[in-house]
Design a protein around this motif. Structure first.
Motif, short mmCIF file in Angstrom:
data_model
loop_
_atom_site.label_atom_id
_atom_site.label_comp_id
_atom_site.label_asym_id
_atom_site.label_seq_id
_atom_site.Cartn_x
_atom_site.Cartn_y
_atom_site.Cartn_z
N LYS A 3 21.80 -104.92 -47.08
CA LYS A 3 20.74 -105.91 -46.68
C LYS A 3 20.45 -106.85 -47.90
O LYS A 3 20.24 -106.25 -49.02
CB LYS A 3 19.57 -105.19 -45.98
CG LYS A 3 18.54 -106.12 -45.47
CD LYS A 3 17.59 -105.49 -45.05
CE LYS A 3 16.36 -106.52 -44.38
NZ LYS A 3 15.43 -105.84 -43.63
N SER A 4 20.25 -108.12 -47.56
CA SER A 4 19.79 -108.91 -48.70
C SER A 4 18.39 -109.45 -48.53
O SER A 4 18.08 -109.31 -47.31
CB SER A 4 20.75 -110.05 -48.89
OG SER A 4 20.91 -111.01 -47.72
N TYR A 5 17.83 -109.79 -49.48
CA TYR A 5 16.51 -110.38 -49.34
C TYR A 5 16.31 -111.77 -50.25
O TYR A 5 17.26 -112.06 -50.72
CB TYR A 5 15.27 -109.31 -49.97
CG TYR A 5 15.18 -108.06 -49.23
CD1 TYR A 5 14.59 -107.81 -48.36
CD2 TYR A 5 16.31 -107.22 -49.76
CE1 TYR A 5 14.51 -106.50 -47.92
CE2 TYR A 5 16.33 -105.81 -49.38
CZ TYR A 5 15.34 -105.51 -48.46
OH TYR A 5 15.23 -104.08 -47.89
N THR A 641 6.84 -109.19 -40.23
CA THR A 641 7.81 -108.53 -40.98
C THR A 641 7.10 -107.25 -41.48
O THR A 641 5.77 -107.03 -41.32
CB THR A 641 8.31 -109.19 -42.20
OG1 THR A 641 7.30 -109.57 -43.28
CG2 THR A 641 8.89 -110.34 -41.78
N TYR A 643 7.61 -106.44 -44.68
CA TYR A 643 7.50 -106.80 -45.99
C TYR A 643 6.23 -106.85 -46.48
O TYR A 643 5.16 -107.35 -45.39
CB TYR A 643 8.19 -107.73 -46.30
CG TYR A 643 9.92 -108.09 -45.97
CD1 TYR A 643 10.52 -106.61 -45.74
CD2 TYR A 643 10.31 -109.06 -45.60
CE1 TYR A 643 11.85 -106.78 -45.29
CE2 TYR A 643 11.81 -109.29 -44.78
CZ TYR A 643 12.47 -107.93 -44.96
OH TYR A 643 13.90 -107.80 -44.66
N TYR A 655 6.35 -106.74 -54.56
CA TYR A 655 7.18 -107.20 -53.35
C TYR A 655 7.94 -105.84 -52.77
O TYR A 655 8.85 -105.26 -53.48
CB TYR A 655 7.92 -108.49 -53.59
CG TYR A 655 8.82 -109.04 -52.25
CD1 TYR A 655 7.86 -108.79 -51.04
CD2 TYR A 655 9.98 -109.49 -52.23
CE1 TYR A 655 8.57 -109.31 -49.74
CE2 TYR A 655 10.32 -109.97 -51.04
CZ TYR A 655 9.81 -109.82 -49.91
OH TYR A 655 10.18 -110.34 -48.75
N ASP A 657 9.58 -103.30 -49.44
CA ASP A 657 9.87 -103.10 -48.06
C ASP A 657 9.32 -101.85 -47.44
O ASP A 657 9.66 -100.78 -47.99
CB ASP A 657 11.36 -102.88 -48.01
CG ASP A 657 12.14 -103.14 -46.69
OD1 ASP A 657 11.50 -102.52 -45.62
OD2 ASP A 657 13.19 -103.39 -46.45
N LEU A 664 11.06 -104.26 -53.99
CA LEU A 664 12.08 -105.35 -53.96
C LEU A 664 12.06 -106.25 -55.30
O LEU A 664 12.98 -106.41 -56.02
CB LEU A 664 11.90 -106.18 -52.67
CG LEU A 664 11.79 -105.38 -51.64
CD1 LEU A 664 11.71 -106.63 -50.26
CD2 LEU A 664 13.26 -104.77 -51.25
N ARG A 700 8.88 -118.70 -52.19
CA ARG A 700 10.26 -117.85 -51.78
C ARG A 700 11.29 -119.10 -51.83
O ARG A 700 11.26 -120.22 -51.35
CB ARG A 700 10.28 -117.57 -50.39
CG ARG A 700 11.25 -116.73 -49.65
CD ARG A 700 11.01 -116.41 -48.45
NE ARG A 700 11.04 -117.40 -47.48
CZ ARG A 700 10.26 -117.41 -46.20
NH1 ARG A 700 9.92 -116.04 -45.90
NH2 ARG A 700 10.17 -118.29 -45.38
N PRO A 704 19.46 -115.10 -52.48
CA PRO A 704 19.46 -113.79 -52.07
C PRO A 704 19.56 -112.92 -53.29
O PRO A 704 19.85 -113.29 -54.29
CB PRO A 704 20.55 -113.68 -51.02
CG PRO A 704 21.60 -114.74 -51.60
CD PRO A 704 20.79 -115.92 -52.24
#
Length: 839
Positions: A3-5, A641, A643, A655, A657, A664, A700, A704
């Motif tokens: 998974k990417s953020y 979310t 997050y 940050y 998850d 993160l 943001r 990624p």
């Protein structure tokens, strides 16, 4: 699939006008004032009172921002700023661009001074060293060692040929820059010397310390014949043959002392460049202004003092004794020897009293019409004040000097700590609270739209439709703010203790407050029919058994969570206020909490430095995370979310998850405790407020990232953080420096110099291989084997020697010396062979 953020990056910082720890200074034109604001330096237009430009270094993501410790302006448009990591950046004030970065100090830069011409820059640091820099060549010349403690101030003498430095070791040192030698050590102070300065004509040098006196020294010019003997004390008016060799070498001769009015330690002493004034700023609220009298006035004052003294003696003595005294006095005058003391030259003419503690002062280099001088002050409450020093003449009375405040820059920041930040529903407005004001900001530009006087606001929210704001204060009141008009409409006596938390109800009809008086109160909005303004009414009150620290309402308005001083969190039904769950596990009180948009999770942050993620259905703790190095002050979920962001007193924003319980990102930028945060509805930016009075926005990006990559990056940063420590020989005892001082190399080894050394080694290896290939090709040609030579494509068509020269030219002049010193001996031999081949 991994998974990417999406990454968050620092985007803007606003709210800080001037830092407490740094000095301020005018530019050479006198039109702008340079005011360091944490890692930036604001260029303020003095007449307009606006920040026209910001000098901000580019910092790579993940690296903490470094505060500006001191600034200095040159006679040209160049400005030097010293940072907490020991680096110095040279800026072009007109364009706002960074011309070069100078690395030499191992600790924070504490003093900067340009020579009169502006070609030399001297810097002092907490590492006890002084470095002289060539501004034109953008390189370090040499390092002066000898002081035993932090350098506090430096000043050039004799057209840049000499340098005087002061330190916390209580000594002054005079350095001959041509021979790089400490030629004089001046003692006498009983405490740390905090500031020194010399008048524009270089006649007197003044020092300020924690002592109750200002000390003055005569400056001797050995090679300058134009200096009047009136500038030398009577003790020096003897034949040169009677002077010892040591006294001839002395540059500073003690002149005397003046007792100050304030008992606080001296912070800054500065001479004005126009109209002879000396300002002495203490570590308090006052600035004492002294007038420097010229030769005629000082002699007249000395004669007046002697005559006054003679009259006092004559009243007590007999007639014959009086005649003897007069005869002796006539003899003194006949010899043309008149002792001029410090009080005869320096006269206290005015004292400026500021509203708060003064951090720094600066004289304007240009005199405004109708005034003697202009003085800028920076105060410790994030404020800049400008004063005009004027001479007032009244008929029949002696003229006197006074000061008039001409400008105060204060609206662009809070006077104290930012305690809460909240965003409107459309993310177009940001409201922040502090100890005496509420400010409305545009979060996208950082401009302050409104400033409203208020009590000590601990929490707040913006009512839907962006017309009103609700502020909970430390004295238990709720204030209703009209955002459009910028006024405080109503103050409601809500609680008997401080209102610690306010949470909006999702239907938009009201809010909930929690207070130190053990009460949780539910409020509804109402419109006053007469004034057509918003009012509130208390509809329910719930009594708890301890102080309420935080309240939170679930998005469906089904539950209300209350954090108490007993380290527990109570979950109750919103409609009936019946008890549902009790969350316990924190060892210290919960300071912040939030409920996810779907109502499944609740996260709590505590003074025990931990984050705990709970299930709201059964109240079970999903995970306890050691999140920060100090108390967790704020935590909030990103809308829709799992997050979340957390902020703490360790100055860091993190940050997370909440499903994977993974860290993160770690976002560094604040210079003090982070007290609060707010997240936009779309999660596209985060706003944080800090004890350093700054408000920062983190945007943001579309870049990624993956968790594993970030973990590796954090490990590399930990490894590289120790690189400076590894450079030094930790096991070799440091030799005692000679008392007269020593000279060393100016630069220091950094990560950049190591990288540059590696690039040179790679270039040498490539060039050496290419030389062998060329030699082999020539041998084959000699044997009659004609073949076309194919050059190495990496060298871009350059010869081996030119390729190495290109690699050398890519290194900055400031890093070149340390880069070549780190080059292994074998590679240095390769370089010499290449040079011979090229020749």
């Amino acid at each position: 699939m991994v998974k990417s953020y999406l990454r968050y990056e620092p985007a803007a910082s606003f709210g800080v006008i001037v830092s407490v720890e740094s000095n301020i200074t005018y530019d050479s034109s006198g039109n702008h004032l340079l005011a360091p604001a944490l890692e930036k330096t604001g260029v303020w237009h003095v007449r307009q009172g606006v920040c026209t430009r910001t000098l901000s270094p580019t910092v790579s993501s993940g690296c903490p921002s470094l505060a500006v410790n001191c600034v200095a302006s040159s006679p040209s448009s160049l400005v030097a700023s010293g940072y907490a990591d020991g680096s110095i950046r040279i800026w072009d004030c007109d364009s706002g661009s960074c011309e070069t970065t100078l690395n030499g100090h191992k600790r924070a830069v504490t003093a900067l001074r340009y020579s009169k011409v502006g070609s030399l820059l001297a810097s002092g640091s907490k590492d006890n060293d002084i470095i002289l820099w060539d501004v034109v060549g953008e390189t370090g010349l040499f390092r002066l060692r000898g002081h035993r403690d932090q350098i506090t101030d430096i000043v050039f003498l004799d057209s840049g040929k000499k340098l005087v430095s002061s330190s916390k070791d209580k000594f002054l040192r005079v350095w001959d820059l041509e021979t790089q030698y400490c030629m004089q050590i001046v003692s006498g102070h009983h405490s740390e010397i905090w500031s020194i300065d010399v008048d524009p004509d270089e006649r007197y040098l003044v020092t300020g310390s924690a002592d109750l006196e200002l000390r003055f020294y005569n400056v001797k010019h050995e090679l300058m014949s134009g200096v009047s003997m009136a500038n030398v004390t009577a003790a020096e008016t003897v034949d040169d043959g009677e002077l010892s060799t040591q006294s001839k070498r002395e540059v500073l001769k003690p002149f005397g002392e003046i007792k100050r009015e304030s008992k606080d330690r001296v912070a800054t002493v500065r001479f004005s460049k126009t109209w002879n004034l000396l300002a002495c700023q203490v570590a308090g609220k006052t600035v004492e202004l002294f007038r420097v009298l010229d030769e005629v006035e000082s002699k007249h004052k000395a004669k007046h003092r002697l005559n006054k003294k003679k009259k006092k003696k004559s009243a007590k003595m007999e007639v014959d004794e009086t005649e003897n005294v007069e005869a002796n006095h006539d003899t003194v005058e006949a010899g043309n020897i008149l002792v001029v003391t410090v009080p005869d030259v320096f006269k206290l003419v005015h004292t400026i009293q500021a509203s708060k503690k003064i951090c720094s002062i600066s004289f304007c280099p240009v005199t405004q019409e109708g005034s003697l001088a202009s003085l800028a002050l920076s105060l410790n409450n994030n404020l800049l004040e400008f004063y005009s020093i004027k001479r007032i003449e009244v008929e029949g009375k002696r003229p006197y000097v006074t000061s008039v405040k001409t400008l105060a820059i204060e609206l662009q920041g809070h006077r104290s700590v930012v305690r809460s930040v909240t965003l409107s529903l459309d993310n177009k407005l940001l409201m922040s609270t502090s100890h005496n004001a509420v400010k409305i900001w545009n979060p996208s530009t950082g401009s302050c739209l409104r400033t409203i006087d208020s009590g000590y606001g601990l929490c707040g929210l913006i009512v839907p439709h962006n017309k009103y704001g609700i502020v909970g204060t430390k004295d238990g009141k709720i204030e209703i703010i009209d955002i459009d008009s910028g006024t405080r409409n109503e103050v409601v006596e809500a609680h008997g203790g401080s209102v610690r938390s306010v949470a909006t109800i999702s239907n938009g009809n009201g809010f909930v407050t929690g207070s130190a008086d053990h009460d949780v109160k539910f409020w509804e909005y109402q419109m006053d029919q007469d004034s057509k303004s918003l009012t509130i009414s208390n509809v329910r009150t719930m009594k708890m058994n301890d102080d309420v620290l935080v309240v939170a309402v679930s998005p469906d308005a089904k539950y209300v969570a209350v954090a108490l001083l007993d380290c527990t969190v109570k979950i109750l039904f919103m409609d009936s206020l019946k008890f549902l769950l009790s969350l316990y596990g924190h060892k210290l009180p919960v300071l912040c909490m939030d409920i996810s948009s779907d109502g499944d999770l609740i996260v709590t942050g505590s003074a025990d430095k931990n984050l705990r993620i709970w299930g709201l259905d059964f109240g079970d703790c999903h995970k306890s995370i050691f999140a920060h190095a100090d108390s967790v002050m704020a935590v909030q979920f990103v809308l829709n979310t799992h997050y979340m962001f957390s902020a703490g007193k360790d100055r860091i924003l993190k940050y997370w998850d909440a499903d994977k319980f993974e860290l993160l990102l770690t976002l560094e930028g604040h210079h003090a405790d982070v007290w609060c945060l707010a997240i936009s509805n779309h999660g596209d930016f985060v706003v944080t407020g800090s004890h350093d009075r700054s408000i920062r926005r983190w945007d943001r990006t579309e870049e990624p990232f993956f968790i594993e990559e970030e973990k590796e990056k954090r490990l590399e940063e930990i490894f590289e953080a120790d690189i400076d420590y590894n450079f030094e020989d930790r096991h070799v005892p440091k030799e005692e420096l000679p008392e007269e001082g020593a000279v060393a190399l100016a630069g220091k080894r950094t990560q950049e110099t190591l990288t540059a050394t590696d690039s040179i080694i790679d270039a040498l290896d490539v060039a050496e291989v290419e030389l062998k290939r060329i030699a082999e090709h020539e041998e084959e040609q000699a044997r009659g084997k004609v073949a076309e030579f194919q050059p190495n494509m990496i060298m871009l068509g350059l010869s081996p020697s030119d390729y190495v020269l290109c690699a050398l030219s890519n290194i900055s002049t400031n890093d070149l010396e340390q880069t070549l010193l780190a080059l292994p001996f074998s590679d240095a031999l390769k370089h010499s062979r290449l040079t011979l081949c090229a020749g």
